[in-house]
Design a protein around this motif. Sequence first.
Motif, PDB file in Angstrom:
ATOM      1  N   ALA A 184      47.612  38.021  40.067  1.00  0.00           N
ATOM      2  CA  ALA A 184      48.345  37.965  41.330  1.00  0.00           C
ATOM      3  C   ALA A 184      47.372  37.990  42.501  1.00  0.00           C
ATOM      4  N   ALA A 185      47.736  37.284  43.563  1.00  0.00           N
ATOM      5  CA  ALA A 185      47.028  37.363  44.835  1.00  0.00           C
ATOM      6  C   ALA A 185      47.857  38.260  45.742  1.00  0.00           C
ATOM      7  N   VAL A 186      47.237  39.292  46.286  1.00  0.00           N
ATOM      8  CA  VAL A 186      47.957  40.286  47.080  1.00  0.00           C
ATOM      9  C   VAL A 186      47.413  40.294  48.496  1.00  0.00           C
ATOM     10  N   GLY A 187      48.288  40.157  49.498  1.00  0.00           N
ATOM     11  CA  GLY A 187      47.845  40.169  50.884  1.00  0.00           C
ATOM     12  C   GLY A 187      48.875  40.808  51.792  1.00  0.00           C
ATOM     13  N   ILE A 188      48.406  41.402  52.897  1.00  0.00           N
ATOM     14  CA  ILE A 188      49.326  42.059  53.832  1.00  0.00           C
ATOM     15  C   ILE A 188      49.106  41.585  55.273  1.00  0.00           C
ATOM     16  N   ARG A 198      42.160  31.825  51.381  1.00  0.00           N
ATOM     17  CA  ARG A 198      41.611  32.430  50.162  1.00  0.00           C
ATOM     18  C   ARG A 198      42.699  32.622  49.108  1.00  0.00           C
ATOM     19  N   MET A 199      43.853  33.134  49.548  1.00  0.00           N
ATOM     20  CA  MET A 199      44.941  33.382  48.603  1.00  0.00           C
ATOM     21  C   MET A 199      45.515  32.080  48.058  1.00  0.00           C
ATOM     22  N   GLU A 200      45.717  31.099  48.928  1.00  0.00           N
ATOM     23  CA  GLU A 200      46.261  29.814  48.469  1.00  0.00           C
ATOM     24  C   GLU A 200      45.326  29.146  47.470  1.00  0.00           C
ATOM     25  N   SER A 201      44.026  29.225  47.726  1.00  0.00           N
ATOM     26  CA  SER A 201      43.050  28.637  46.810  1.00  0.00           C
ATOM     27  C   SER A 201      43.055  29.364  45.472  1.00  0.00           C
ATOM     28  N   PHE A 202      43.183  30.684  45.514  1.00  0.00           N
ATOM     29  CA  PHE A 202      43.233  31.464  44.265  1.00  0.00           C
ATOM     30  C   PHE A 202      44.443  31.052  43.437  1.00  0.00           C
ATOM     31  N   VAL A 203      45.608  30.986  44.068  1.00  0.00           N
ATOM     32  CA  VAL A 203      46.835  30.628  43.359  1.00  0.00           C
ATOM     33  C   VAL A 203      46.715  29.231  42.756  1.00  0.00           C
ATOM     34  N   SER A 204      46.225  28.271  43.549  1.00  0.00           N
ATOM     35  CA  SER A 204      46.105  26.894  43.070  1.00  0.00           C
ATOM     36  C   SER A 204      45.138  26.788  41.898  1.00  0.00           C
ATOM     37  N   ALA A 250      45.445  41.541  36.521  1.00  0.00           N
ATOM     38  CA  ALA A 250      44.335  41.447  37.475  1.00  0.00           C
ATOM     39  C   ALA A 250      44.882  41.047  38.845  1.00  0.00           C
ATOM     40  N   LEU A 251      44.268  41.621  39.884  1.00  0.00           N
ATOM     41  CA  LEU A 251      44.704  41.367  41.258  1.00  0.00           C
ATOM     42  C   LEU A 251      43.536  40.843  42.082  1.00  0.00           C
ATOM     43  N   PHE A 252      43.807  39.809  42.853  1.00  0.00           N
ATOM     44  CA  PHE A 252      42.835  39.308  43.832  1.00  0.00           C
ATOM     45  C   PHE A 252      43.308  39.705  45.222  1.00  0.00           C
ATOM     46  N   LEU A 253      42.427  40.361  45.979  1.00  0.00           N
ATOM     47  CA  LEU A 253      42.715  40.700  47.372  1.00  0.00           C
ATOM     48  C   LEU A 253      41.680  40.030  48.251  1.00  0.00           C
ATOM     49  N   PRO A 254      42.093  39.441  49.396  1.00  0.00           N
ATOM     50  CA  PRO A 254      41.175  38.614  50.183  1.00  0.00           C
ATOM     51  C   PRO A 254      40.165  39.384  51.010  1.00  0.00           C
ATOM     52  N   SER A 255      40.172  40.724  50.985  1.00  0.00           N
ATOM     53  CA  SER A 255      39.151  41.495  51.700  1.00  0.00           C
ATOM     54  C   SER A 255      38.981  42.855  51.054  1.00  0.00           C
ATOM     55  N   ASP A 256      37.770  43.418  51.171  1.00  0.00           N
ATOM     56  CA  ASP A 256      37.498  44.760  50.645  1.00  0.00           C
ATOM     57  C   ASP A 256      38.339  45.811  51.363  1.00  0.00           C
ATOM     58  N   TYR A 257      38.643  45.552  52.617  1.00  0.00           N
ATOM     59  CA  TYR A 257      39.492  46.454  53.396  1.00  0.00           C
ATOM     60  C   TYR A 257      40.849  46.618  52.711  1.00  0.00           C
ATOM     61  N   MET A 258      41.432  45.514  52.260  1.00  0.00           N
ATOM     62  CA  MET A 258      42.715  45.575  51.561  1.00  0.00           C
ATOM     63  C   MET A 258      42.558  46.180  50.171  1.00  0.00           C
ATOM     64  N   THR A 259      41.436  45.891  49.528  1.00  0.00           N
ATOM     65  CA  THR A 259      41.214  46.418  48.185  1.00  0.00           C
ATOM     66  C   THR A 259      41.166  47.940  48.188  1.00  0.00           C
TER      67      THR A 259
END
Length: 338
Positions: A184-188, A198-204, A250-259
């Motif tokens: 999953a790609a997780v973003g807020i 970043r998230m769109e590229s990960f999903v694709s 597994a989770l992808f987050l687009p920044s360390d701040y979100m992680t």
Amino acid sequence: MKSPTMTDVAERAGVSHATVSRIVNGRPGVSATAEAMVRAAMAELQYLAPPSSQRPGRNARTKRLRRYVAFLTFDRSFAEHSSFVASVYEGARRAAMEKDFVVSLLSLDGYDSVPDWIHPRNLDGLLLHGLRSRGHLTRTAEEIPSLWLTTHGDGSEDSVLPGNEQVGAIAARYLSEKRHQRVAAVGIEPDNPSYRVRMESFVSTARGLGMKVRSVAPTKRELERAAGSEKMEAAIGKILSLPRKERPTALFLPSDYMTAQAHFACRKLGATPGKDFTFVSCDNEAAYLEGLFPRPVTIDLGTEARGRLAFQMLLSRIEDPTRDRRATLLLDPVLVER
């Protein structure tokens, strides 16, 4: 409101006025620790050194040779990513020193427009870091040669950008190599164009590799009502509410701040990072990663090199202001495993 002075900077940093003067004027004899304290104080106070022509004791040769660039940050980019921005700034500052330029860092979080003294008579160039378009600048500031360091809504200027599409693809390929089938790609922060790409590229890329992939984010209502940590809790809560057989591993987050927020949310909601989820992050910001266990894989965007290249591209614009072509330079991200 009175503009901050060198004395204000010295008091905030806990150093002498002479120390601040040495740093502002590019003279040696200051320790790295003292310089870091002074530059942090300058950013906090939004202090920008006046041009050499307005400083006492500067001779004609120095006035003629020394030139000035302002590194402006908007939209809490310095407050939330200080180590990241500081690294980009350091790359620009070092490159500028070689050409006898001074680069001053100025945070404009919470300001609707830049100060009036951001003016062509005071500055030779601008480096811009934030989400807003060039409309954030005053009309006089628009006359100053500038360069963007972030993906933003206005594509009319030169820019040195991270390879955001590559970031998502690198993360997806890494998880595929680690045999993850559900991700999953997780973003807020849906308004951040860099994170969105970043998230769109990960999903694709994940779909292209045959993985089952979700894009998880709080609803519009949750975004309006919740604070930052609550937004992440809402997103992680959605994942944990899925049946175990459908839940991403597994989770992808687009920044360390979100992680960092996601790690905290997992533990608060009864999940264990590293056991229930593998994390892949981005930005390589030690300030957010150091306290996380297990430390996530992250993607480094080459911040110092980015700052150096940004100044070099800005310098070409300064030296040839009639150049009307737009140039964009993308840097190659690198996966960093502990």
